[in-house]
Write a protein that holds these residues in place. Structure first.
Motif, PDB file in Angstrom:
ATOM      1  N   GLY A  46      -3.898  12.370  -8.918  1.00  0.00           N
ATOM      2  CA  GLY A  46      -4.479  12.017  -7.722  1.00  0.00           C
ATOM      3  C   GLY A  46      -3.820  11.345  -6.486  1.00  0.00           C
ATOM      4  O   GLY A  46      -4.032  11.086  -5.459  1.00  0.00           O
ATOM      5  N   GLN A  47      -2.388  11.248  -6.812  1.00  0.00           N
ATOM      6  CA  GLN A  47      -1.310  10.556  -5.847  1.00  0.00           C
ATOM      7  C   GLN A  47      -1.327  11.551  -4.685  1.00  0.00           C
ATOM      8  O   GLN A  47      -1.225  10.826  -3.538  1.00  0.00           O
ATOM      9  N   TYR A  48      -1.295  12.818  -4.914  1.00  0.00           N
ATOM     10  CA  TYR A  48      -1.134  13.575  -3.727  1.00  0.00           C
ATOM     11  C   TYR A  48      -2.005  13.418  -2.961  1.00  0.00           C
ATOM     12  O   TYR A  48      -1.837  13.495  -1.648  1.00  0.00           O
ATOM     13  N   LYS A  49      -3.379  13.245  -3.153  1.00  0.00           N
ATOM     14  CA  LYS A  49      -4.445  13.199  -2.322  1.00  0.00           C
ATOM     15  C   LYS A  49      -4.208  11.853  -1.637  1.00  0.00           C
ATOM     16  O   LYS A  49      -4.718  11.984  -0.340  1.00  0.00           O
ATOM     17  N   LYS A  96      -6.668  -1.354  -1.487  1.00  0.00           N
ATOM     18  CA  LYS A  96      -7.150  -1.353  -3.054  1.00  0.00           C
ATOM     19  C   LYS A  96      -6.737   0.030  -3.686  1.00  0.00           C
ATOM     20  O   LYS A  96      -6.901   0.904  -2.806  1.00  0.00           O
ATOM     21  N   LEU A  97      -6.046  -0.031  -4.778  1.00  0.00           N
ATOM     22  CA  LEU A  97      -6.178   1.146  -5.476  1.00  0.00           C
ATOM     23  C   LEU A  97      -6.512   0.802  -6.936  1.00  0.00           C
ATOM     24  O   LEU A  97      -6.448  -0.215  -7.698  1.00  0.00           O
ATOM     25  N   LEU A  98      -7.125   1.723  -7.443  1.00  0.00           N
ATOM     26  CA  LEU A  98      -7.905   1.839  -8.677  1.00  0.00           C
ATOM     27  C   LEU A  98      -6.983   3.015  -9.860  1.00  0.00           C
ATOM     28  O   LEU A  98      -6.770   4.023  -9.550  1.00  0.00           O
ATOM     29  N   ILE A  99      -6.724   2.025 -11.020  1.00  0.00           N
ATOM     30  CA  ILE A  99      -6.039   2.946 -11.936  1.00  0.00           C
ATOM     31  C   ILE A  99      -6.810   3.105 -13.348  1.00  0.00           C
ATOM     32  O   ILE A  99      -7.363   2.222 -13.723  1.00  0.00           O
ATOM     33  N   VAL A 151      -6.447   6.753  -9.141  1.00  0.00           N
ATOM     34  CA  VAL A 151      -5.419   7.721  -9.885  1.00  0.00           C
ATOM     35  C   VAL A 151      -4.953   7.209 -11.285  1.00  0.00           C
ATOM     36  O   VAL A 151      -6.096   6.445 -11.820  1.00  0.00           O
ATOM     37  N   SER A 152      -4.627   8.058 -12.054  1.00  0.00           N
ATOM     38  CA  SER A 152      -4.265   7.686 -13.424  1.00  0.00           C
ATOM     39  C   SER A 152      -2.955   8.398 -13.827  1.00  0.00           C
ATOM     40  O   SER A 152      -2.425   9.209 -13.027  1.00  0.00           O
ATOM     41  N   ILE A 186      -0.336  19.078 -11.769  1.00  0.00           N
ATOM     42  CA  ILE A 186       0.716  18.213 -11.589  1.00  0.00           C
ATOM     43  C   ILE A 186       1.525  18.319 -10.487  1.00  0.00           C
ATOM     44  O   ILE A 186       2.106  19.502 -10.116  1.00  0.00           O
ATOM     45  N   PHE A 187       1.755  17.302  -9.894  1.00  0.00           N
ATOM     46  CA  PHE A 187       2.649  17.344  -8.718  1.00  0.00           C
ATOM     47  C   PHE A 187       3.735  16.386  -9.047  1.00  0.00           C
ATOM     48  O   PHE A 187       3.974  15.473 -10.051  1.00  0.00           O
TER      49      PHE A 187
END
Length: 579
Positions: free
Chosen positions: A155-158, A166-169, A196-197, A123-124
């Motif tokens: 996954g946002q940190y990466k 594009k971004l997949l959630i 990310v999720s 968790i960031f």
């Protein structure tokens, strides 16, 4: 548990009420491990433990007590967790190690059996590691360190600096890593597709996504792949209100979720569904059986009550305009239209529950803030010399009043201002959407809309108003727009002498007037020698779509000493002289 070489009771079988004879588990000797041929329970040999890399643990008695802090983790606590976990993913849920490593996920194993028992999802917050969301296999969760809806997305940190369009959630961490594994093969020559999720669960994911509006808005397409069930579809509906407008796309998969697609080897099908994601379009047709519910919902809509000095306007709009409308205040220069709106903002901020966002086209942030602070302390700062103003602003009581005005009791922002007046209208729209979605503003004051329209064609202005009508339809927000009047024609009374504007005199496209649910025209004879007349503004309402009543809707008196507006009749009633 002490074992003898040969047949022994199996602890797992015994837990389930089996192994009555006590000979299911066969122990091969110290360092050689053992195995139950009934349930499959095993204790690894030293050789097998080393082959699996379990010697990386360097397990000690001190590590028996796990980190359990609820505060952001210290470096020492993070190192301790790393000491009793491993980056190996053991191919759990068919997710490869390289995908687990990409998301910095770690696993705790049972050192006797070598089987993973817990997953640690990092968790960031603001790109700093603050904790872990721990999954006790198969599906029990707890947290170590701090985690909230304000945390970064999983996954946002990466992908914080990703240049992808594009971004997949996905619905959760396992689905995010599964999707990443299917879309980003190790030998791919393309930049990784960011996935990310939320960390707070699928149902509440909209609360966390809302807090990352600005980061989400950097992508051109935001593709959603939630669980293919009722709960997942309901969760998708909530995302419409928090994902940047026009950027939300939805994937359609034929299995329950992304992980199931991975487990069943349907990588190509998942990629195909990702490439064919469709823009999300809410259902727009309603049957008459739902009409009564809509009427009841409308009846419960909050009303935007204006300050007491506009009590006649409030009465004519049945308690104030309903939330979810566009209103327009128009006048010639100097008729106090900005003062009316600033006083209204002050009233909403200090007496209501509605959060306000302001686009200030005529005053910069310092000038606007000075006007509102003047109202709050009862002293017109603009009338002071520079030395007097600086001295006053250094007094503690003024600092305390400013903190009261600009901050809520918990220290957060009381309202928001867009101060950049030179940006393109499309960028301005994005910032307004951010005010509505991320900052949760329910009233947007645009002072003046005329200045924003100056560089737009009539068609562009019409398109802009279509966007605004879409905003009030899709979000719980109202717009209060300030507009100039066109110059008077030959023979008409000048605005500086009390000339009254008209609907057709509003600067800009006719769609501005057509889109408004209510319109107020303000008029003031600002050059009159009589100070009472000079400081009195007359209000007229030519359009009132809700209640229907039109005509004169109030007279306001401006007290320059305290920078305050009053209902004219109320003000006169408090004076010791006759008028």
């Amino acid at each position: 548990m002490e074992y003898k070489v040969g047949a022994n009771p199996c602890p797992r079988c015994r837990e389930e009420g089996n192994d009555a004879k006590g000979d299911n588990f066969h122990w091969y000797g110290e360092g050689r491990g053992g195995h139950c041929f009934s349930c499959g329970y095993s204790v690894l040999s030293d050789e097998e433990a080393e082959r699996r890399g379990l010697n990386v643990f360097n397990w000690t008695d001190e590590m028996e007590e796990e980190v359990s802090s609820k505060e952001p983790l210290t470096k020492e606590e993070i190192d301790k967790i790393k000491g009793y976990t491993t980056p190996s993913g053991f191919k759990l849920r068919s997710i490869p190690d390289w995908a687990y490593s990409a998301y910095f996920v770690r696993h705790k194993v049972d050192t006797a059996t070598g089987e993973p028992v817990e997953q640690y999802y990092p968790i960031f917050k603001d790109h700093q590691l603050t904790g872990f969301k721990v999954r006790q296999l198969p599906k029990t969760f707890f947290t170590v360190g701090s985690m909230s809806s304000e945390s970064d997305l999983f996954g946002q940190y990466k992908f914080r600096n990703s240049n992808s369009k594009k971004l997949l959630i996905t619905a959760g961490e396992v689905d995010a890593m599964s999707a990443y594994a299917m879309l980003n093969k190790p030998d791919s020559e393309y930049e990784p597709t960011p996935v990310v999720s939320a960390v707070v669960g699928e149902t509440a994911s909209y609360k966390q996504l809302k807090n990352h509006y600005e980061w989400l808005n950097r992508f051109e397409q935001i593709i959603v792949c939630y669980d293919n069930d009722k709960a997942g579809q309901e969760a998708i509906k909530k995302l419409v209100d928090v994902i940047p407008k026009g950027k939300m796309f939805v994937m359609s998969i034929d299995l329950k979720d992304a992980n199931e697609m991975l487990v069943q080897g349907r990588d190509k099908h998942f990629l195909n569904a990702y490439l064919k994601a469709k823009p999300y379009v809410p259902q727009g047709i309603a049957g008459s059986s739902s009409f009564l519910d809509a009427v009841i919902k409308e009846a419960h809509a909050p009303r935007i009550e204006f300050p007491p000095f506009m009590k006649k306007f409030n009465a004519m709009t049945a308690g104030g305009p309903a939330l979810g409308t566009i209103g327009l205040i128009s006048a010639f220069t100097g008729a106090a239209k900005s003062t009316i709106v600033n006083e209204s903002c002050y009233h909403w901020l200090m007496n209501g529950q509605l959060r306000v966002g302001v686009i200030s086209m005529e005053q910069n942030l310092g000038q606007y803030s000075e006007l509102v602070l003047s109202r709050h302390i009862g002293i017109k700062l603009g009338a002071l010399t520079q030395e007097e103003k600086i001295k006053l602003l250094e007094e503690q009581w003024v600092i305390d009043k400013a903190n009261e005005l600009f901050r809520t009791p918990d220290g957060s922002d009381r309202w928001f201002v867009i101060d950049d007046r030179d940006c393109h209208i499309d960028i301005m729209k994005q910032r307004v959407e951010q005010l509505i979605i991320q900052c949760e503003c329910q009233i947007i004051v645009w002072d003046t809309i005329s200045d924003s329209f100056d560089m737009l064609t009539i068609d562009e202005q019409a398109q802009f108003m279509m966007w605004m009508k879409g905003m009030v339809t899709n979000y719980p927000v109202s717009f209060v727009l300030i507009a100039h009047q066109r110059k008077v024609g030959s023979g008409e009374k000048d605005g500086s002498q009390g000339g009254i504007g008209t609907e057709s005199g509003v600067q800009g496209s006719s769609t501005l007037v057509k889109s408004a649910a209510w319109i107020v025209i303000a008029s003031r004879d600002k050059m009159n020698e009589d100070p009472i007349i000079r400081n009195t503004t007359n209000l007229f309402m030519p359009k009132n779509r809700g209640a229907g009543t039109t005509g004169e809707c109030g007279r306001l008196f401006y007290d320059g000493q305290t920078h305050t507006l009053h209902d004219f009749d109320d003000w006169v009633g408090k004076q010791d002289v006759s008028f």
